[in-house]
Scaffold this motif. Structure first.
Motif, mmCIF file in Angstrom:
data_model
loop_
_atom_site.group_PDB
_atom_site.id
_atom_site.type_symbol
_atom_site.label_atom_id
_atom_site.label_comp_id
_atom_site.label_asym_id
_atom_site.label_seq_id
_atom_site.Cartn_x
_atom_site.Cartn_y
_atom_site.Cartn_z
ATOM 1 N N ASP A 212 -24.028 -3.418 -8.720
ATOM 2 C CA ASP A 212 -23.497 -3.274 -7.370
ATOM 3 C C ASP A 212 -23.309 -4.623 -6.695
ATOM 4 O OD1 ASP A 212 -25.966 -4.166 -6.565
ATOM 5 O OD2 ASP A 212 -26.676 -2.236 -5.822
ATOM 6 N N TYR A 213 -22.976 -4.584 -5.421
ATOM 7 C CA TYR A 213 -22.711 -5.804 -4.652
ATOM 8 C C TYR A 213 -23.909 -6.737 -4.668
ATOM 9 C CZ TYR A 213 -22.021 -8.699 -0.497
ATOM 10 O OH TYR A 213 -21.934 -9.750 0.373
ATOM 11 N N TYR A 214 -25.118 -6.144 -4.683
ATOM 12 C CA TYR A 214 -26.350 -6.947 -4.651
ATOM 13 C C TYR A 214 -26.816 -7.334 -6.053
ATOM 14 C CZ TYR A 214 -26.614 -5.683 0.263
ATOM 15 O OH TYR A 214 -26.333 -5.534 1.596
ATOM 16 N N GLU A 215 -25.949 -7.161 -7.032
ATOM 17 C CA GLU A 215 -26.220 -7.559 -8.416
ATOM 18 C C GLU A 215 -27.288 -6.715 -9.077
ATOM 19 O OE1 GLU A 215 -27.139 -11.606 -7.719
ATOM 20 O OE2 GLU A 215 -25.068 -12.211 -7.360
ATOM 21 N N HIS A 216 -27.567 -5.542 -8.504
ATOM 22 C CA HIS A 216 -28.513 -4.628 -9.120
ATOM 23 C C HIS A 216 -27.782 -3.762 -10.135
ATOM 24 C CE1 HIS A 216 -30.714 -5.069 -5.100
ATOM 25 N NE2 HIS A 216 -31.397 -5.723 -6.015
ATOM 26 N N TYR A 217 -28.440 -3.507 -11.236
ATOM 27 C CA TYR A 217 -27.899 -2.565 -12.217
ATOM 28 C C TYR A 217 -27.859 -1.176 -11.589
ATOM 29 C CZ TYR A 217 -28.011 0.685 -16.158
ATOM 30 O OH TYR A 217 -27.760 1.715 -17.006
ATOM 31 N N SER B 270 -31.194 -11.957 2.816
ATOM 32 C CA SER B 270 -30.852 -11.720 1.417
ATOM 33 C C SER B 270 -30.342 -12.999 0.767
ATOM 34 C CB SER B 270 -29.796 -10.617 1.275
ATOM 35 O OG SER B 270 -28.539 -11.080 1.707
ATOM 36 N N CYS B 271 -30.414 -13.040 -0.553
ATOM 37 C CA CYS B 271 -29.904 -14.189 -1.306
ATOM 38 C C CYS B 271 -29.332 -13.647 -2.610
ATOM 39 C CB CYS B 271 -31.044 -15.174 -1.589
ATOM 40 S SG CYS B 271 -30.519 -16.631 -2.518
ATOM 41 N N LEU B 272 -28.098 -14.015 -2.913
ATOM 42 C CA LEU B 272 -27.432 -13.535 -4.124
ATOM 43 C C LEU B 272 -26.808 -14.693 -4.878
ATOM 44 C CD1 LEU B 272 -25.538 -10.467 -2.590
ATOM 45 C CD2 LEU B 272 -27.678 -10.417 -3.877
ATOM 46 N N LEU B 273 -26.658 -14.510 -6.171
ATOM 47 C CA LEU B 273 -25.956 -15.506 -6.974
ATOM 48 C C LEU B 273 -24.467 -15.442 -6.675
ATOM 49 C CD1 LEU B 273 -27.748 -14.980 -10.383
ATOM 50 C CD2 LEU B 273 -27.403 -17.225 -9.352
ATOM 51 N N LYS B 274 -23.840 -16.599 -6.548
ATOM 52 C CA LYS B 274 -22.382 -16.632 -6.458
ATOM 53 C C LYS B 274 -21.809 -16.432 -7.861
ATOM 54 C CE LYS B 274 -22.228 -19.984 -2.653
ATOM 55 N NZ LYS B 274 -21.828 -21.367 -2.285
ATOM 56 N N ASP B 275 -20.482 -16.285 -7.921
ATOM 57 C CA ASP B 275 -19.832 -16.146 -9.226
ATOM 58 C C ASP B 275 -20.173 -17.312 -10.148
ATOM 59 O OD1 ASP B 275 -18.709 -13.740 -8.772
ATOM 60 O OD2 ASP B 275 -16.655 -14.477 -8.446
ATOM 61 N N SER B 276 -20.213 -18.529 -9.572
ATOM 62 C CA SER B 276 -20.509 -19.715 -10.398
ATOM 63 C C SER B 276 -21.900 -19.587 -11.022
ATOM 64 C CB SER B 276 -20.445 -20.974 -9.544
ATOM 65 O OG SER B 276 -21.387 -20.911 -8.475
ATOM 66 N N PHE C 97 -31.597 -10.431 -11.230
ATOM 67 C CA PHE C 97 -30.382 -10.421 -12.040
ATOM 68 C C PHE C 97 -30.705 -10.463 -13.538
ATOM 69 C CE2 PHE C 97 -26.640 -12.612 -13.936
ATOM 70 C CZ PHE C 97 -25.709 -11.632 -13.662
ATOM 71 N N VAL C 98 -31.585 -11.363 -13.940
ATOM 72 C CA VAL C 98 -31.866 -11.503 -15.374
ATOM 73 C C VAL C 98 -32.683 -10.318 -15.883
ATOM 74 C CG1 VAL C 98 -32.730 -13.047 -17.167
ATOM 75 C CG2 VAL C 98 -31.766 -14.005 -15.091
#
Length: 334
Positions: A72-77, A272-278, A200-201
């Motif tokens: 999802d948007y928050y990078e959760h599976y 909140s803190c999320l990884l960017k595409d990079s 994420f990992v």
């Protein structure tokens, strides 16, 4: 050799003969240059943006045994499209159900899973303690908690021990990782850079475990440590516990301490803190490289990839459930 593909942009997935056609879409719905992926090269797809595909597309993916994992948007599976099981075995399903229903058998397997995961966490802590990172307090705490594993009376008690072990382990992240603070574990959404990396990992490790289970006769919904639930592949959570210290955590330590992922790779927003595409692209590239690394396996006497180690763990669990060989959780020896 089949491999994983990662779709970061929103887009449309369609079939072009025996090739996958991915057409990226911008925010206004304008189409970008399509990319073509030969289906025989695809092991699975990871989608981080919205994906437009019809049922014919999924029929094609299912026929070619290609799974699709969604984030999802928050990078959760959030879920997976899994092809129809091709290794169905009634004998295994019955034995796995019986192992779950028998409280003693279930607890024995769950104890081994917790013990294996804790051992691999200790392996990481001792490695860094020998390199001038003082993790002795966490090592002693986890060693004391591990002594309680054989005496846990039920799964709930065992989960409590596992939770305390992991809390002690995470407390050492502030010592191991340079320049970043983890603080308390926060997930939805992650509160800082280290928590974003861990979430994420860990999701990548979970989907890897799910993929490997799919290629065995095990049923992914019948688990032993985690509680099975509706629409949840909880056995993947069990298997991932063993490998998170080895695959996920070591990757996080390496990427952050070597500055391959930096502050500019994160998007800090309100609470909140999320990884960017990079950042995501750097992580998945390193993840793929890690899975393809090989080690000399002690028992097999040949080199195997880290990815294959996870499948071997599924085979070991299968043999235990069928009464062929007692399950011994994977323990890193290096």
């Amino acid at each position: 050799m089949r491999k994983s593909y990662y779709l970061f942009n929103p887009g449309r997935l369609s079939r072009k003969d025996n090739t996958l056609k991915f057409t990226p879409l911008d925010e206004d719905g304008n189409e970008g240059t399509p990319k073509y992926i030969p289906i025989e090269s695809v092991d699975n797809l990871y989608t981080f943006g919205s994906l437009d595909a019809n049922s014919a597309m999924y029929n094609f993916l299912g026929k070619e045994q290609v799974s699709v994992h969604f984030f999802d948007y928050y990078e959760h599976y959030t879920g997976s499209f899994m092809p129809k099981d091709y290794l169905l075995a009634g004998k295994m399903l019955i034995a796995q159900s019986e192992a779950y229903s028998n409280k003693k058998k279930r607890k024995q397997i769950a104890q081994k899973l917790v013990d294996g995961a804790a051992f691999n966490m200790l392996k990481n802590l001792r490695y860094y303690n020998n390199r001038d990172k003082d993790t002795l307090t966490q090592i002693e705490r986890i060693e004391a908690l591990m002594l309680r594993i054989p005496f846990a009376e039920d799964i709930e008690t065992l989960m409590g021990i596992e939770g305390n072990i992991r809390m002690s382990y995470y407390a050492a992240f502030n010592v191991i990782i340079n320049d970043f603070e983890m603080g308390n574990r926060s997930k939805q959404p992650p509160g800082n850079e280290v928590n974003a990396m861990v979430s994420f990992v860990n999701s990548m490790c979970y989907t890897l475990s799910l993929d490997m289970i799919y290629h065995t006769q095990l049923n992914p919904t019948i688990s032993f440590l985690h509680q099975p639930g509706e629409r949840r592949y909880s056995l993947a959570l069990d298997i991932a516990e063993i490998f998170k210290p080895l695959l996920a955590d070591r990757l996080i330590f390496s990427l952050l301490n070597r500055k391959q992922v930096q502050q500019t790779d994160f998007d800090n927003r309100l609470n909140s803190c999320l990884l960017k595409d990079s950042g995501r692209k750097t992580v998945v590239k390193a993840w793929d490289e890690k899975l393809n690394e090989t080690i000399k396996h002690r028992s097999l006497g040949r080199s195997v990839s880290y990815k294959h180690l996870v499948k071997l763990e599924c085979y070991k669990l299968s043999k235990h459930i069928l009464g062929i060989e007692e399950y011994k959780p994977f323990r890193a020896w290096w």
